[in-house]
Motif scaffolding. Structure first.
Motif, PDB file in Angstrom:
ATOM      1  N   ALA A  23       3.297  -5.227  -7.455  1.00 57.74           N
ATOM      2  CA  ALA A  23       2.782  -4.242  -8.408  1.00 57.74           C
ATOM      3  C   ALA A  23       2.117  -4.786  -9.329  1.00 57.74           C
ATOM      4  CB  ALA A  23       4.280  -3.830  -9.047  1.00 57.74           C
ATOM      5  N   THR A  27      -1.490  -3.382 -10.529  1.00 57.56           N
ATOM      6  CA  THR A  27      -1.854  -2.827 -11.919  1.00 57.56           C
ATOM      7  C   THR A  27      -2.941  -3.266 -12.361  1.00 57.56           C
ATOM      8  OG1 THR A  27       0.567  -2.274 -12.028  1.00 57.56           O
ATOM      9  CG2 THR A  27      -0.550  -2.537 -14.105  1.00 57.56           C
ATOM     10  N   ASP A  68       4.518   1.553 -14.790  1.00 57.38           N
ATOM     11  CA  ASP A  68       5.885   1.776 -14.190  1.00 57.38           C
ATOM     12  C   ASP A  68       5.770   0.855 -12.958  1.00 57.38           C
ATOM     13  OD1 ASP A  68       7.958   2.479 -12.745  1.00 57.38           O
ATOM     14  OD2 ASP A  68       7.519   4.696 -12.454  1.00 57.38           O
ATOM     15  N   GLU A  70       8.108   0.143 -10.601  1.00 55.69           N
ATOM     16  CA  GLU A  70       8.520   0.665  -9.575  1.00 55.69           C
ATOM     17  C   GLU A  70       7.741   1.456  -8.733  1.00 55.69           C
ATOM     18  OE1 GLU A  70      11.587   0.004  -8.532  1.00 55.69           O
ATOM     19  OE2 GLU A  70      11.979  -1.517 -10.095  1.00 55.69           O
ATOM     20  N   HIS A  71       6.588   1.980  -9.296  1.00 59.22           N
ATOM     21  CA  HIS A  71       5.865   3.165  -8.847  1.00 59.22           C
ATOM     22  C   HIS A  71       4.336   2.620  -9.370  1.00 59.22           C
ATOM     23  CE1 HIS A  71       9.487   5.412  -9.279  1.00 59.22           C
ATOM     24  NE2 HIS A  71       9.317   5.729  -7.823  1.00 59.22           N
ATOM     25  N   PRO A  72       3.749   1.475  -8.673  1.00 57.51           N
ATOM     26  CA  PRO A  72       2.517   0.962  -9.207  1.00 57.51           C
ATOM     27  C   PRO A  72       1.420   1.719  -8.749  1.00 57.51           C
ATOM     28  CG  PRO A  72       3.460  -0.356  -7.106  1.00 57.51           C
ATOM     29  CD  PRO A  72       4.558   0.689  -7.586  1.00 57.51           C
ATOM     30  N   GLY A  74      -1.603   3.436  -7.003  1.00 56.43           N
ATOM     31  CA  GLY A  74      -2.036   3.425  -5.541  1.00 56.43           C
ATOM     32  C   GLY A  74      -3.422   3.013  -5.535  1.00 56.43           C
TER      33      GLY A  74
END
Length: 203
Positions: A23, A27, A68, A70-72, A74
């Motif tokens: 992640a 990012t 976030d 937890e939800h890097p 895409g």
């Protein structure tokens, strides 16, 4: 997560897990910071290298801290298919350890989609995540002194391909004729972090 100075123009981000590492890498890469010149992921670390005299490292940290994880973010990953002949020395051992047939080992290995988490060990060697649970097995008790180039193996949660002949302790499933590393090519390493990989049986 810890941010450690790594010389005057780099920082080593120590992560708590492989997922967190992925992640952080995603990012920083997605931020496209102009003065970040290199992002090098490892199993639990990310090395971020900035252009000297800039605020690249501070910008990278701000991007990660605001994300976030937890939800890097895409991306549009490259997709690579590797044709494999499943004739490895440890194919039956892997099947016996998993309690399944050789054919099921091949089906599981070819049925999954893998992601390049990081590279290392040797030029062009990519550690691929996404290995089905029954195939997650320990390394050999006694490593081989020579594993042929192109050998496809697995160890722990990873699968991968030996880009050149070298010692190794991974369980060998088969081999591919695809060249994983060519120092004369414009892109020497075929696989890079974030790429998606599938194996196709040619046996």
């Amino acid at each position: 997560m810890r941010w450690l100075p790594y010389g005057p123009d780099a920082v080593l981000v120590e992560c708590d897990s492989l997922g967190e590492m992925s992640a952080v890498r995603a990012t920083v890469t997605a931020a496209r910071l102009p003065d970040v010149v290199e992002v090098v992921p490892g199993a639990r670390t990310v090395l971020v290298v900035g252009r000297p005299g800039t605020s690249a490292l501070q910008q990278a940290r701000k991007a990660v801290e605001a994300a976030d994880l937890e939800h890097p973010p895409g991306a549009d990953p490259r997709e690579v298919e590797l044709p494999v002949t499943y004739d490895g020395e440890d194919l039956r051992l892997v099947a016996e350890t998993a309690g399944i047939s050789v054919e099921e080992v091949v089906q599981l290995h070819t049925g999954a989609e893998y992601t390049v988490a990081f590279t290392g060990f040797a030029p062009g060697f990519a550690y691929l995540t996404g290995l089905p649970e029954p195939l997650r097995q320990s390394r050999l008790d006694t490593p081989r002194t020579r594993v042929p180039a192109g050998s496809v193996g697995l160890a722990g949660e990873f699968t991968g391909v030996y880009p050149r002949s070298s010692p190794g302790g991974w369980r060998l499933l088969g081999h591919t004729e695809t060249v994983l590393f060519d120092p004369r090519a414009e892109r020497p390493a075929l696989l890079a972090p974030g790429d998606r990989v599938r194996f196709r049986s040619v046996r």
